[in-house]
Scaffold this motif. Structure first.
Motif, PDB file in Angstrom:
ATOM      1  N   HIS A  62       0.831  -1.201   0.000  1.00  0.00           N
ATOM      2  CA  HIS A  62       0.000   0.000   0.000  1.00  0.00           C
ATOM      3  C   HIS A  62       0.871   1.260   0.000  1.00  0.00           C
ATOM      4  O   HIS A  62       2.023   1.221   0.424  1.00  0.00           O
ATOM      5  CB  HIS A  62      -0.935  -0.017   1.202  1.00  0.00           C
ATOM      6  CG  HIS A  62      -2.056  -1.015   1.058  1.00  0.00           C
ATOM      7  ND1 HIS A  62      -2.934  -1.300   2.088  1.00  0.00           N
ATOM      8  CD2 HIS A  62      -2.441  -1.786   0.016  1.00  0.00           C
ATOM      9  CE1 HIS A  62      -3.808  -2.213   1.674  1.00  0.00           C
ATOM     10  NE2 HIS A  62      -3.522  -2.524   0.425  1.00  0.00           N
ATOM     11  N   PRO A  63       0.325   2.407  -0.436  1.00  0.00           N
ATOM     12  CA  PRO A  63       1.156   3.597  -0.692  1.00  0.00           C
ATOM     13  C   PRO A  63       1.286   4.622   0.433  1.00  0.00           C
ATOM     14  O   PRO A  63       2.015   5.590   0.282  1.00  0.00           O
ATOM     15  CB  PRO A  63       0.458   4.232  -1.891  1.00  0.00           C
ATOM     16  CG  PRO A  63      -0.989   3.887  -1.683  1.00  0.00           C
ATOM     17  CD  PRO A  63      -1.015   2.537  -1.043  1.00  0.00           C
ATOM     18  N   GLU A  82      -7.874   1.489   4.802  1.00  0.00           N
ATOM     19  CA  GLU A  82      -7.364   1.056   3.504  1.00  0.00           C
ATOM     20  C   GLU A  82      -6.168   1.918   3.083  1.00  0.00           C
ATOM     21  O   GLU A  82      -6.019   3.053   3.520  1.00  0.00           O
ATOM     22  CB  GLU A  82      -8.462   1.166   2.441  1.00  0.00           C
ATOM     23  CG  GLU A  82      -9.634   0.218   2.665  1.00  0.00           C
ATOM     24  CD  GLU A  82     -10.672   0.336   1.563  1.00  0.00           C
ATOM     25  OE1 GLU A  82     -10.487   1.178   0.665  1.00  0.00           O
ATOM     26  OE2 GLU A  82     -11.672  -0.409   1.607  1.00  0.00           O
ATOM     27  N   ASN A  83      -5.348   1.360   2.207  1.00  0.00           N
ATOM     28  CA  ASN A  83      -4.197   2.048   1.599  1.00  0.00           C
ATOM     29  C   ASN A  83      -3.052   2.328   2.562  1.00  0.00           C
ATOM     30  O   ASN A  83      -2.076   2.986   2.192  1.00  0.00           O
ATOM     31  CB  ASN A  83      -4.621   3.367   0.935  1.00  0.00           C
ATOM     32  CG  ASN A  83      -5.540   3.141  -0.247  1.00  0.00           C
ATOM     33  OD1 ASN A  83      -5.370   2.171  -0.983  1.00  0.00           O
ATOM     34  ND2 ASN A  83      -6.522   4.007  -0.417  1.00  0.00           N
ATOM     35  N   ASN A 109       6.807   1.245  -2.902  1.00  0.00           N
ATOM     36  CA  ASN A 109       5.343   1.373  -2.969  1.00  0.00           C
ATOM     37  C   ASN A 109       4.839   2.588  -2.197  1.00  0.00           C
ATOM     38  O   ASN A 109       3.768   3.120  -2.493  1.00  0.00           O
ATOM     39  CB  ASN A 109       4.673   0.114  -2.411  1.00  0.00           C
ATOM     40  CG  ASN A 109       4.964  -1.111  -3.257  1.00  0.00           C
ATOM     41  OD1 ASN A 109       4.779  -1.098  -4.463  1.00  0.00           O
ATOM     42  ND2 ASN A 109       5.437  -2.174  -2.623  1.00  0.00           N
ATOM     43  N   SER A 187      -8.564   9.590   3.404  1.00  0.00           N
ATOM     44  CA  SER A 187      -9.369   8.999   2.332  1.00  0.00           C
ATOM     45  C   SER A 187      -9.415   9.906   1.105  1.00  0.00           C
ATOM     46  O   SER A 187      -9.655   9.441  -0.017  1.00  0.00           O
ATOM     47  CB  SER A 187     -10.800   8.733   2.817  1.00  0.00           C
ATOM     48  OG  SER A 187     -10.799   7.817   3.896  1.00  0.00           O
ATOM     49  N   LEU A 191      -4.143   9.612  -4.519  1.00  0.00           N
ATOM     50  CA  LEU A 191      -3.024   8.672  -4.651  1.00  0.00           C
ATOM     51  C   LEU A 191      -2.534   8.571  -6.091  1.00  0.00           C
ATOM     52  O   LEU A 191      -1.329   8.503  -6.339  1.00  0.00           O
ATOM     53  CB  LEU A 191      -3.460   7.296  -4.148  1.00  0.00           C
ATOM     54  CG  LEU A 191      -3.756   7.210  -2.654  1.00  0.00           C
ATOM     55  CD1 LEU A 191      -4.334   5.853  -2.306  1.00  0.00           C
ATOM     56  CD2 LEU A 191      -2.488   7.462  -1.852  1.00  0.00           C
ATOM     57  N   LYS A 192      -3.440   8.564  -7.051  1.00  0.00           N
ATOM     58  CA  LYS A 192      -3.047   8.422  -8.454  1.00  0.00           C
ATOM     59  C   LYS A 192      -2.140   9.572  -8.872  1.00  0.00           C
ATOM     60  O   LYS A 192      -1.080   9.364  -9.465  1.00  0.00           O
ATOM     61  CB  LYS A 192      -4.288   8.392  -9.351  1.00  0.00           C
ATOM     62  CG  LYS A 192      -3.984   8.142 -10.832  1.00  0.00           C
ATOM     63  CD  LYS A 192      -5.267   8.024 -11.626  1.00  0.00           C
ATOM     64  CE  LYS A 192      -4.968   7.698 -13.090  1.00  0.00           C
ATOM     65  NZ  LYS A 192      -4.217   8.765 -13.763  1.00  0.00           N
TER      66      LYS A 192
END
Length: 315
Positions: A62-63, A82-83, A109, A187, A191-192
Motif C-alpha cells: 500500500h502507498p 485502507e491504503n 510502494n 481517504s 493517490l493516483k
C-alpha cells in the motif's frame, strides 16, 4: 530501550548547547545490534521494514505511511484503514527520522507520508520532518530550522535523504488526534496523482542508482585474540530444559566477575555492553554470534558447546 537511552545520557555529558552527540551515536549502535538479531532469525519471511521501531505493518504494497508522533493510541485504529502500509510513532528528530527514511526508501510502494498526533514539545520530531521537506539539510546533514534536540541525520547518506524527499509527499496533520477526521482527510488523498508525479521525480534517481559502482571488499580480516581483551572473557552455556542461556564473565586474572541469565541474546548482549565488559568490537561481535547460536540450539533442541559447531543432542 528507553531505559538504556536515559542511562547513556547520564554516562555521556551533554554539551553546552544542550546536544549529546555521543549518547545518540551509542544508542544508534545498540539499536543496530537489535536489528542485527531481528534479521538473523531462521526462516524470516518479513524483509520489510528493514529496521525496528514502534510500528504496525498493515500491507507493504500500500502507498501510505502514517506517523502518529507521540500519540500511540492512534496506531490501532489507523491500522484498520485502507491504503495504509505502515503506521507508527516518532519521538526523536535524529534516530527516529533516520528509521522512517530507511524503511520508506526500502519500499518503493510508499508515496505518501502523513504526520498526525501530538508532537513532542521537547524533541519536536514532527516539526523537524516538516522542516526537512521544506528547507532541506546542511552539508553536515542538520535539518535546517528544526527546533528539537540534535536534528542531525548523521547515519544516512545525503543521497538516501534526497531519495526519500523525492519518493514521498508529506501531508502535515500535526496535532490532529481525532480519528474520524483523520480518516476523512486520508481517504481524500489523491493517490493516483501523487504516484504519477513521484514516478517522474524518481526516474532520474533510479537511473543513478543503477549506475552505482562499489569497491569490492572480500570477507575476512585479522581478529585480535580475545584473551587480549583487558575487560576479561566469557563462558556461555545453555540449559535446554529451562530454555535459558547463562553467561559467566571472568576478569583477566580468572576471578569471577558477573553472571547473566536469560533467553534473549539481544538483552544479554545489551547488559554486557551497558556494563562495559568488552573493550573490542571484535569481541562484541563474537559474543553476538555465539549468543545467537546458543538461542538457535535451544530452539531446535541441539547441543551447544561454545566455539564448536551445533550438533544433534545425543540421548
Amino acid at each position: 530501550m528507553k531505559k538504556i537511552m536515559h542511562f547513556l545520557t547520564k554516562l555521556f555529558p551533554t554539551k553546552s548547547n544542550g546536544e549529546n552527540h555521543s549518547a545518540v551515536k551509542m544508542f544508534y549502535n545498540i539499536s543496530s545490534v537489535k536489528d542485527f538479531f531481528k534479521n538473523l532469525n531462521f526462516n524470516t519471511k518479513q524483509k520489510w521494514p528493514v529496521v525496528s521501531g514502534n510500528y504496525k505493518v498493515v500491507n507493504a504494497t500500500h502507498p501510505i505511511a502514517v506517523c502518529t508522533l507521540t500519540s500511540t493510541n492512534l496506531i490501532q485504529p489507523i491500522s484498520q484503514w485502507e491504503n495504509i502500509a505502515i503506521v507508527g510513532n516518532l519521538y526523536t528528530p535524529n534516530l527516529g527520522i533516520e528509521k522512517i527514511i530507511k524503511n520508506i526508501v526500502s519500499n518503493p510502494n510508499i508515496r505518501v507520508l502523513v504526520l498526525c498526533g501530538k508532537d513532542s514539545p521537547i524533541f519536536k520530531a514532527g516539526q523537524a520532518i516538516q522542516c526537512l521537506f521544506k528547507h532541506g539539510i546542511t552539508s553536515e546533514k542538520r535539518i535546517r530550522n528544526a527546533q528539537g534536540h540534535f536534528p542531525v541525520l548523521q547515519n544516512l547518506s545525503i543521497e538516501k535523504i534526497d531519495q526519500f524527499l523525492k519518493q514521498v509527499e508529506l501531508i502535515d496533520n500535526r496535532e490532529n488526534i481525532e480519528v474520524d477526521l483523520l480518516h476523512k482527510k486520508i481517504s481524500k488523498i489523491d493517490l493516483k496523482n501523487n504516484i504519477e508525479v513521484k514516478n517522474v521525480l524518481l526516474k532520474s534517481e533510479q537511473t543513478d542508482m543503477e549506475e552505482e559502482t562499489f569497491i569490492e571488499l572480500k570477507p575476512g580480516g585479522k581478529r585480535i585474540p580475545l584473551d587480549y581483551d583487558e575487560k576479561g572473557f566469557f563462558v556461555i552455556t545453555t540449559d535446554l530444559d529451562r530454555k535459558e542461556i547463562t553467561v559467566k564473565h571472568y576478569f583477566k586474572d580468572n576471578r569471577p566477575g558477573y553472571i547473566i541469565k536469560g533467553n534473549s541474546p539481544e538483552s544479554i548482549l545489551l547488559a554486557i555492553l551497558e556494563k562495559k565488559l568488552v573493550s573490542q568490537m571484535s569481541h562484541a561481535g563474537y559474543l553476538g554470534a555465539e549468543l545467537n547460536k546458543a538461542k538457535i540450539a535451544m530452539k531446535f533442541n541441539l547441543e551447544y558447546i561454545q566455539d564448536q559447531p551445533l550438533k544433534k543432542k545425543h540421548n
